[in-house]
Design an enzyme around this catalytic site. Structure first.
Site, PDB file in Angstrom:
ATOM      1  N   ILE A  83       0.871  -1.187   0.000  1.00 55.64           N
ATOM      2  CA  ILE A  83       0.000   0.000   0.000  1.00 55.64           C
ATOM      3  C   ILE A  83       0.903   1.229   0.000  1.00 55.64           C
ATOM      4  O   ILE A  83       1.609   1.484   0.973  1.00 55.64           O
ATOM      5  CB  ILE A  83      -0.920   0.008   1.223  1.00 55.64           C
ATOM      6  CG1 ILE A  83      -1.725  -1.287   1.316  1.00 55.64           C
ATOM      7  CG2 ILE A  83      -1.862   1.206   1.188  1.00 55.64           C
ATOM      8  CD1 ILE A  83      -2.508  -1.429   2.597  1.00 55.64           C
ATOM      9  N   ASP A  84       0.865   1.973  -1.078  1.00 54.06           N
ATOM     10  CA  ASP A  84       1.799   3.093  -1.249  1.00 54.06           C
ATOM     11  C   ASP A  84       1.015   4.380  -1.473  1.00 54.06           C
ATOM     12  O   ASP A  84       0.292   4.521  -2.462  1.00 54.06           O
ATOM     13  CB  ASP A  84       2.718   2.817  -2.437  1.00 54.06           C
ATOM     14  CG  ASP A  84       3.774   3.892  -2.615  1.00 54.06           C
ATOM     15  OD1 ASP A  84       3.925   4.736  -1.706  1.00 54.06           O
ATOM     16  OD2 ASP A  84       4.443   3.898  -3.658  1.00 54.06           O
ATOM     17  N   SER A  85       1.172   5.343  -0.557  1.00 54.19           N
ATOM     18  CA  SER A  85       0.477   6.630  -0.686  1.00 54.19           C
ATOM     19  C   SER A  85       0.992   7.430  -1.873  1.00 54.19           C
ATOM     20  O   SER A  85       0.320   8.347  -2.353  1.00 54.19           O
ATOM     21  CB  SER A  85       0.646   7.451   0.597  1.00 54.19           C
ATOM     22  OG  SER A  85       2.022   7.712   0.845  1.00 54.19           O
TER      23      SER A  85
END
Length: 308
Positions: free
Chosen positions: A182-184
């Site tokens: 999960i990468d902002s």
């Protein structure tokens, strides 16, 4: 003063329907149309109670609580007690947000209250005041949208970024169990559908795809070339995603609409995040091989929980 009950009822029906929809969207519930409409009709039917000898019940707190329970159960059903409590408390929460916003706007713009001989009086008709109708017809949808966006932003901040989750990816007859990060920083979206794009590492997964799809992913400029057939079942799912990295010019990657994307976090909770696009990328995403795809945070916000 004449009271136009049908107009007032319809207005309350619309407001109740919007509140129930917002409750379902916040909790990511599966919205059933007939339940939503029935729940809104039940909620708005309280208007008729005011005109009966039982009107005193309308002002009793216990009746209001029992009535709201009936509304929530009608709209979302009763699967288990914790499920019901979540629905009920969230229904109260969104009602307070939207209702408080309308009250604030009403007092901000209200100019129909005057003082005559030391007595506070108001001007009104059977249809309600013009300022009230403008606030309800225009203000309520705006507050509804504003509340929805703010709640989504709160949820974004709650997401644990840099967390590796399990992803079950289904594309046509192919099944890929992979790890996702999960990468902002991944804010890539399809320019037409505005769907979030998850990036998969084709350098590790190319053996899971047909050879012509692997070749197309390496050469996205060949999409639509009649001399390079890829099969109708793949062609219907294709899209071109423009992107630009740091210090790079505009580039393109091939995107595929998946049949299903299931994400399982560390707590074991499953989310159906199928409303996304899979971007085929040949850049090595993890030098250690810890994950094979990068997830867009919007996927987790829009994802639907799978009930046990």
């Amino acid at each position: 003063m004449a009271i136009y009950l049908d107009v007032i009822w319809f207005l309350n029906f619309c407001i109740d329907l919007f509140l129930l929809l917002l409750t379902g969207l916040v909790l990511k519930r599966k919205l059933v149309k007939w339940r939503m409409i029935t729940g809104a009709m039940v909620a708005s039917s309280v208007i008729f109670l005011v005109l009966t000898p039982l009107s005193t019940l309308y002002y009793h707190p216990m009746f209001k609580m029992l009535f709201s329970i009936v509304i929530v159960v009608t709209s979302f059903g009763f699967k288990r007690f914790s499920y019901f409590i979540q629905n009920l408390l969230t229904f109260y929460f969104v009602s307070f947000i939207c209702g408080g916003g309308l009250i604030a706007l009403h007092y901000f713009f209200n100019n129909e209250m005057v003082i005559l001989n030391g007595v506070v009086t108001t001007k009104s008709t059977g249809f309600g005041t013009p300022i009230s109708w403008v606030l309800l017809i225009v203000g309520f949808p705006l507050i509804w949208i504003f509340s929805k966006k703010r709640l989504e932003q709160i949820e974004v901040r709650k997401i644990k970024y840099d967390e590796i989750v399990h992803v079950d990816l289904f594309i046509n007859e192919h099944y890929l169990p992979i790890k996702g990060l999960i990468d902002s920083g991944n804010q890539l979206q399809d320019p037409i559908t505005r769907k979030p794009v998850m990036i998969i590492d084709m350098s590790h997964l190319q053996d899971k795809f047909p050879k012509n799809m692997v070749h197309l992913a390496k050469n996205p400029e060949m999409i639509g070339d009649p001399n390079f057939p890829i099969g109708k079942e793949w062609e219907e799912k294709l899209s071109i995603i423009p992107y630009r990295g740091v210090g790079q010019v505009n580039q393109f990657i091939i995107g595929i609409k998946p049949n299903k994307v299931m994400i399982t976090d560390e707590s074991g909770e499953e989310l159906d995040c199928s409303n996304a696009i899979v971007g085929l990328n040949f850049t090595n995403l993890s030098s250690e091989g810890d994950f094979q795809c990068i997830l867009h945070p919007q996927m987790l916000i829009q994802g639907k929980k799978r009930l046990a």
